[in-house]
Write a protein that holds these residues in place. Structure first.
Motif, PDB file in Angstrom:
ATOM      1  N   MET A 172      10.410  -3.595 -18.439  1.00 32.93           N
ATOM      2  CA  MET A 172      10.410  -4.444 -17.256  1.00 32.93           C
ATOM      3  C   MET A 172       9.940  -3.666 -16.024  1.00 32.93           C
ATOM      4  N   LEU A 173      10.372  -2.406 -15.929  1.00 34.91           N
ATOM      5  CA  LEU A 173       9.938  -1.577 -14.811  1.00 34.91           C
ATOM      6  C   LEU A 173       8.433  -1.332 -14.869  1.00 34.91           C
ATOM      7  N   GLU A 174       7.923  -1.101 -16.072  1.00 33.28           N
ATOM      8  CA  GLU A 174       6.484  -0.887 -16.224  1.00 33.28           C
ATOM      9  C   GLU A 174       5.709  -2.129 -15.806  1.00 33.28           C
ATOM     10  N   ALA A 175       6.220  -3.323 -16.155  1.00 35.08           N
ATOM     11  CA  ALA A 175       5.547  -4.562 -15.762  1.00 35.08           C
ATOM     12  C   ALA A 175       5.487  -4.691 -14.242  1.00 35.08           C
ATOM     13  N   LEU A 176       6.580  -4.310 -13.569  1.00 36.96           N
ATOM     14  CA  LEU A 176       6.594  -4.340 -12.107  1.00 36.96           C
ATOM     15  C   LEU A 176       5.593  -3.350 -11.530  1.00 36.96           C
ATOM     16  N   ILE A 177       5.544  -2.164 -12.106  1.00 38.73           N
ATOM     17  CA  ILE A 177       4.628  -1.127 -11.622  1.00 38.73           C
ATOM     18  C   ILE A 177       3.177  -1.542 -11.833  1.00 38.73           C
ATOM     19  N   MET A 178       2.902  -2.295 -12.879  1.00 39.78           N
ATOM     20  CA  MET A 178       1.543  -2.782 -13.122  1.00 39.78           C
ATOM     21  C   MET A 178       1.043  -3.614 -11.947  1.00 39.78           C
ATOM     22  N   VAL A 179       1.919  -4.475 -11.433  1.00 39.98           N
ATOM     23  CA  VAL A 179       1.557  -5.312 -10.292  1.00 39.98           C
ATOM     24  C   VAL A 179       1.427  -4.463  -9.034  1.00 39.98           C
ATOM     25  N   ILE A 180       2.390  -3.561  -8.832  1.00 38.80           N
ATOM     26  CA  ILE A 180       2.380  -2.714  -7.641  1.00 38.80           C
ATOM     27  C   ILE A 180       1.132  -1.853  -7.595  1.00 38.80           C
ATOM     28  N   GLN A 181       0.735  -1.294  -8.738  1.00 40.13           N
ATOM     29  CA  GLN A 181      -0.443  -0.421  -8.768  1.00 40.13           C
ATOM     30  C   GLN A 181      -1.725  -1.190  -8.470  1.00 40.13           C
ATOM     31  N   ALA A 182      -1.807  -2.434  -8.892  1.00 41.24           N
ATOM     32  CA  ALA A 182      -2.976  -3.264  -8.548  1.00 41.24           C
ATOM     33  C   ALA A 182      -3.034  -3.458  -7.037  1.00 41.24           C
ATOM     34  N   TYR A 183      -1.875  -3.696  -6.436  1.00 42.99           N
ATOM     35  CA  TYR A 183      -1.808  -3.881  -4.985  1.00 42.99           C
ATOM     36  C   TYR A 183      -2.152  -2.583  -4.257  1.00 42.99           C
ATOM     37  N   VAL A 184      -1.590  -1.465  -4.716  1.00 46.47           N
ATOM     38  CA  VAL A 184      -1.825  -0.175  -4.062  1.00 46.47           C
ATOM     39  C   VAL A 184      -3.293   0.227  -4.162  1.00 46.47           C
ATOM     40  N   PHE A 185      -3.903   0.043  -5.327  1.00 44.69           N
ATOM     41  CA  PHE A 185      -5.305   0.409  -5.506  1.00 44.69           C
ATOM     42  C   PHE A 185      -6.186  -0.396  -4.556  1.00 44.69           C
ATOM     43  N   THR A 186      -5.911  -1.695  -4.436  1.00 45.04           N
ATOM     44  CA  THR A 186      -6.693  -2.549  -3.547  1.00 45.04           C
ATOM     45  C   THR A 186      -6.407  -2.214  -2.089  1.00 45.04           C
ATOM     46  N   LEU A 187      -5.158  -1.904  -1.783  1.00 49.57           N
ATOM     47  CA  LEU A 187      -4.781  -1.526  -0.416  1.00 49.57           C
ATOM     48  C   LEU A 187      -5.524  -0.267   0.020  1.00 49.57           C
ATOM     49  N   LEU A 188      -5.586   0.727  -0.852  1.00 48.09           N
ATOM     50  CA  LEU A 188      -6.313   1.960  -0.532  1.00 48.09           C
ATOM     51  C   LEU A 188      -7.803   1.681  -0.357  1.00 48.09           C
ATOM     52  N   THR A 189      -8.338   0.780  -1.169  1.00 44.71           N
ATOM     53  CA  THR A 189      -9.741   0.392  -1.009  1.00 44.71           C
ATOM     54  C   THR A 189      -9.988  -0.171   0.384  1.00 44.71           C
ATOM     55  N   ALA A 190      -9.082  -1.036   0.838  1.00 42.22           N
ATOM     56  CA  ALA A 190      -9.204  -1.615   2.172  1.00 42.22           C
ATOM     57  C   ALA A 190      -9.066  -0.550   3.252  1.00 42.22           C
ATOM     58  N   ILE A 191      -8.177   0.407   3.054  1.00 42.21           N
ATOM     59  CA  ILE A 191      -7.993   1.495   4.025  1.00 42.21           C
ATOM     60  C   ILE A 191      -9.260   2.339   4.130  1.00 42.21           C
ATOM     61  N   TYR A 192      -9.892   2.629   3.002  1.00 41.44           N
ATOM     62  CA  TYR A 192     -11.130   3.412   3.022  1.00 41.44           C
ATOM     63  C   TYR A 192     -12.245   2.649   3.735  1.00 41.44           C
ATOM     64  N   ILE A 193     -12.329   1.348   3.485  1.00 40.24           N
ATOM     65  CA  ILE A 193     -13.347   0.532   4.156  1.00 40.24           C
ATOM     66  C   ILE A 193     -13.089   0.494   5.652  1.00 40.24           C
ATOM     67  N   GLN A 194     -11.824   0.321   6.035  1.00 38.26           N
ATOM     68  CA  GLN A 194     -11.477   0.295   7.447  1.00 38.26           C
ATOM     69  C   GLN A 194     -11.831   1.623   8.115  1.00 38.26           C
ATOM     70  N   GLY A 195     -11.591   2.726   7.414  1.00 39.17           N
ATOM     71  CA  GLY A 195     -11.944   4.029   7.963  1.00 39.17           C
ATOM     72  C   GLY A 195     -13.446   4.200   8.133  1.00 39.17           C
ATOM     73  N   ALA A 196     -14.224   3.629   7.216  1.00 43.59           N
ATOM     74  CA  ALA A 196     -15.674   3.701   7.320  1.00 43.59           C
ATOM     75  C   ALA A 196     -16.209   2.873   8.490  1.00 43.59           C
ATOM     76  N   LEU A 197     -15.483   1.813   8.843  1.00 43.01           N
ATOM     77  CA  LEU A 197     -15.923   0.935   9.935  1.00 43.01           C
ATOM     78  C   LEU A 197     -15.440   1.401  11.302  1.00 43.01           C
ATOM     79  N   ALA A 198     -14.411   2.244  11.316  1.00 39.19           N
ATOM     80  CA  ALA A 198     -13.821   2.677  12.590  1.00 39.19           C
ATOM     81  C   ALA A 198     -14.799   3.538  13.374  1.00 39.19           C
ATOM     82  N   ASP A 199     -14.671   3.507  14.683  1.00 36.05           N
ATOM     83  CA  ASP A 199     -15.581   4.276  15.561  1.00 36.05           C
ATOM     84  C   ASP A 199     -15.183   5.742  15.653  1.00 36.05           C
ATOM     85  N   GLU A 200     -13.917   6.056  15.469  1.00 36.41           N
ATOM     86  CA  GLU A 200     -13.471   7.444  15.535  1.00 36.41           C
ATOM     87  C   GLU A 200     -12.571   7.725  14.352  1.00 36.41           C
TER      88      GLU A 200
END
Length: 269
Positions: free
Chosen positions: A240-268
């Motif tokens: 059950m814990l692994e099933a929860l982590i599966m969802v969390i890791q999908a969210y974290v991976f996508t969240l980091l993707t968004a953070i990297y994109i935001q950093g690429a768009l930032a002026d500083e």
């Protein structure tokens, strides 16, 4: 999962724990390896995930009724989660919309391939194999660099590795650190975080199944057989814990993707 562990537990030499080699089944088309690639269960599952995602959201968006059906409601909730909680909140109101399709695809692609590990008979998360995680993280790596260059030109590399407002003597130390951090550590950790978590969870469940089989079937001691119930309870909890982590890791991976994109768009930086 228990069936995969039988060879390890029935060697007659006591309990032999499963290894990482037992996480990956042989290629379905081993002859394809002669042409540079094998076709294994994980590759088939990755291709199947594309079909599943395309079918589900095409079905969910087909009618687009004012009063949504259950399927449409689930699809809209999934889209809203990615659009608002990841895209808008991280990238920002001005630029997020054009990246929502990418973030949406990444989230559900990772989610479906992770959830495979919680489905009986399949029980194999695609990203428990390092190659899948490396390729996906590599695509994101190239993408955020491309976005940065398109936004800032070739000077983007200077923005990434040269912190603003830092005295020049400190730059001798900081520039190599920034290069290593942004261009080496970032893509590696992005992939390893997903791969290592999926592999570890999968291995723990496999270990529990092997332990239950060893205690229950191969032991004559009734006390040891009784302890298999405790292992089963612990195995279910870890499942059950692994099933929860599966969802969390999908969210974290996508969240980091968004953070990297935001950093690429930032002026500083």
């Amino acid at each position: 999962m228990i069936a995969l562990a039988l060879p390890a537990a029935t060697t007659g030499e006591g309990f032999v724990p499963p290894t990482t080699d037992e996480l990956h089944l042989p290629d379905v088309l081993p002859w394809a390896a002669d042409y540079g690639t094998g076709v294994g269960k994980q590759m088939i599952l990755v291709l199947l995930s594309v079909v599943i995602i395309a079918w589900f959201f095409s079905k969910a968006a087909k009618k687009q009724a004012l009063v949504p059906s259950k399927l449409q409601l689930v699809g809209e909730m999934g889209y809203g989660l990615v659009r608002d909680s990841i895209g808008k909140d991280i990238i920002g109101q001005r630029d997020f919309l054009k990246f929502v399709p990418l973030l949406f695809t990444v989230f559900f692609f990772v989610l479906v391939n992770n959830i495979y590990g919680a489905i009986p008979l399949i029980q194999l998360p695609s990203f428990s194999h390092p190659g899948s995680a490396y390729v996906l993280a590599g695509i994101i790596y190239v993408l955020w660099i491309t976005i940065g260059i398109r936004k800032h030109g070739i000077g983007y590399f200077k923005m990434v590795v040269v912190p603003s407002g830092v005295p020049w003597p400190l730059l001798i130390i900081l520039i190599p650190i920034e290069i290593i951090s942004n261009f080496l550590v970032r893509p590696i950790t992005h992939s390893l975080r997903l791969f290592a978590t999926m592999m570890a969870g999968h291995l723990i469940v496999l270990l529990a199944g092997s332990g239950i089989e060893y205690l229950l079937v191969l032991q004559d001691n009734i006390f040891l057989q009784a302890t298999s119930v405790l292992v089963l309870v612990g195995g279910v909890a870890m499942y059950m814990l692994e099933a929860l982590i599966m969802v969390i890791q999908a969210y974290v991976f996508t969240l980091l993707t968004a953070i990297y994109i935001q950093g690429a768009l930032a002026d500083e930086h």
